[in-house]
Design an enzyme around this catalytic site. Sequence first.
Site, mmCIF file in Angstrom:
data_model
loop_
_atom_site.group_PDB
_atom_site.id
_atom_site.type_symbol
_atom_site.label_atom_id
_atom_site.label_comp_id
_atom_site.label_asym_id
_atom_site.label_seq_id
_atom_site.Cartn_x
_atom_site.Cartn_y
_atom_site.Cartn_z
ATOM 1 N N HIS A 158 0.821 -1.221 0.000
ATOM 2 C CA HIS A 158 0.000 0.000 0.000
ATOM 3 C C HIS A 158 0.852 1.268 0.000
ATOM 4 O O HIS A 158 0.334 2.356 -0.229
ATOM 5 C CB HIS A 158 -0.937 -0.013 1.213
ATOM 6 C CG HIS A 158 -2.013 -1.061 1.102
ATOM 7 N ND1 HIS A 158 -3.318 -0.762 0.807
ATOM 8 C CD2 HIS A 158 -1.943 -2.407 1.190
ATOM 9 C CE1 HIS A 158 -4.014 -1.886 0.751
ATOM 10 N NE2 HIS A 158 -3.205 -2.898 0.981
ATOM 11 N N ASP A 367 3.432 9.310 -0.954
ATOM 12 C CA ASP A 367 2.275 8.520 -0.531
ATOM 13 C C ASP A 367 1.999 7.441 -1.564
ATOM 14 O O ASP A 367 2.063 7.717 -2.765
ATOM 15 C CB ASP A 367 1.039 9.446 -0.439
ATOM 16 C CG ASP A 367 0.094 9.021 0.668
ATOM 17 O OD1 ASP A 367 0.108 7.837 1.025
ATOM 18 O OD2 ASP A 367 -0.656 9.885 1.162
HETATM 19 O O1 F6P Z 1 -0.228 1.681 3.708
HETATM 20 C C1 F6P Z 1 -0.227 2.313 4.834
HETATM 21 C C2 F6P Z 1 -1.413 2.101 5.710
HETATM 22 O O2 F6P Z 1 -1.676 0.757 5.910
HETATM 23 C C3 F6P Z 1 -2.632 2.802 5.178
HETATM 24 O O3 F6P Z 1 -3.350 2.090 4.266
HETATM 25 C C4 F6P Z 1 -3.343 3.184 6.414
HETATM 26 O O4 F6P Z 1 -3.921 4.424 6.216
HETATM 27 C C5 F6P Z 1 -2.277 3.313 7.438
HETATM 28 O O5 F6P Z 1 -1.138 2.679 6.939
HETATM 29 C C6 F6P Z 1 -2.692 2.782 8.781
HETATM 30 O O6 F6P Z 1 -1.645 2.695 9.652
HETATM 31 P P1 F6P Z 1 -1.759 1.966 11.059
HETATM 32 O O7 F6P Z 1 -2.288 0.589 10.801
HETATM 33 O O8 F6P Z 1 -0.383 1.995 11.601
HETATM 34 O O9 F6P Z 1 -2.719 2.781 11.858
#
Ligand code: F6P
Length: 468
Positions: A158, A367
Amino acid sequence: MSRLVVISNRVAVPKARGAAGAQGGLAGALNAALKDRGGLWFGWSGQESEDRTGNMNVQRDGGVTTATIDLSTRDVDEYYNGYANSTLWPLFHYRIDLAEFENETGRGYERVNERFAESVMPLIEEDDIVWVHDYHLIPIGHRLREHGAKNRIGFFLHTPWPPTRLLTSLPFHERLVLTMLSYDLIGFQTEEWLSSFVHYCETELGADVDKASGRITHEGRTTTARSYPIGIDWDHFQAQGDTGEARQATQRLLASTRHRTGMIGVDRLDYSKGLPERIDGIGRFFDQNPERVRDLVFIQIAPPSREDVESYQKIRAELEQKTGQINGARSEVDMVPIRYVNQGYSHAELYGFFRAAKIGLVTPLRDGMNLVAKEYVAAQDPDDPGVLILSDFAGAAHQLDCDGKGALIVNPHSPDAFARAIEAALDMPLHERKSRYEAMIGTVRDENVQAWMKTFCGDLAGDLLPAN
Ligand code: F6P
């Protein structure tokens, strides 16, 4: 159709840490995509406990079963706060200055990946396809193979994938990337991240690469790598717009901004989102156009995220200081130019805020995709749409630039570029706002999260991939 097993660190279960508001793109997207197809979703519960019995919390909701395990405090420290979010995350977002390289957290990362593999393995059936998500779980596919999994296994990243010379600053980088070649299919958000990955495999691993098909062959095994840009849950988001909650949110914002143009940003409080740079850009606009301070009100919604990690604590303090400085210098008794809000809102409320705000600022320094950009566009009134100002370094810019006819693309490192884009957005005539909106909306609607899942899973289960 084969059953789908999704594995990700974050699972959309009600008690997960960060579930309210700051959950972000991945969990929301997978939730939406799985609802249609059904399947099993495995990952971390978001809870810490010292329970090593391997107890799993299983919940069923319609066609989706979630199975989650707790992690110990040490696991969370070394794997989630440590290697995933203090090493890989900064490095993958080109912030080598913030990356920490500690063998101990690396070992914790491997240990938790093994623990996830051991726990999920008994749940995987012979005909399942398995889809692993994100940087937390890069080696799990390899671990599953070691446990005997013969299934088709795919991986989707992602985040961005860094250029080769950046990645080689990671100790044991080859070991990490080699584990990825156990997957059958690897997906990236954009062609840019895909080509960095392919370049690494070619130059550092000496793999054979066929760029046209995306096939990477190394030591007799072939992995296919392609780009699959993620989208929003269009139908669900549009349905949010029809709720009283969304309409009230629009009214609330319009009533409080009165004759000023609302400009909005919604981001997890993360240094990759470029928030201090954004505030500097707004400050530059005010410096250059002091007579327009009363024309604009900027609303930054920034729910806190990964609060145990030091770099996240610093960014919060920096942002508070910069916002305070501008508000101190520019506020009047009846007017504050920047509203900085540290909490999350529901999807319906965000829809309502986006619709009321005539400028959307999505300006990360780097991003993977950024679904907020797409949601902002999706929430606009087609007869009177707002303007999206989008960073050149968001994955979404590849889709929403529309040859210069969609979003206003900015370099988020340049305060002058911000100032120019804000001025252009404020003064943009209706016909241009409409034509820019029309250039973007088809992609946002059609390349949605369901299409993303269908394409990836279709490729993973289908004849595109060679037999290994
Ligand atoms: O890819 C990064 C990501 O997984 C996003 O899709 C999401 O917004 C974010 O990180 C969430 O991060 P965490 O699980 O650390 O809250």
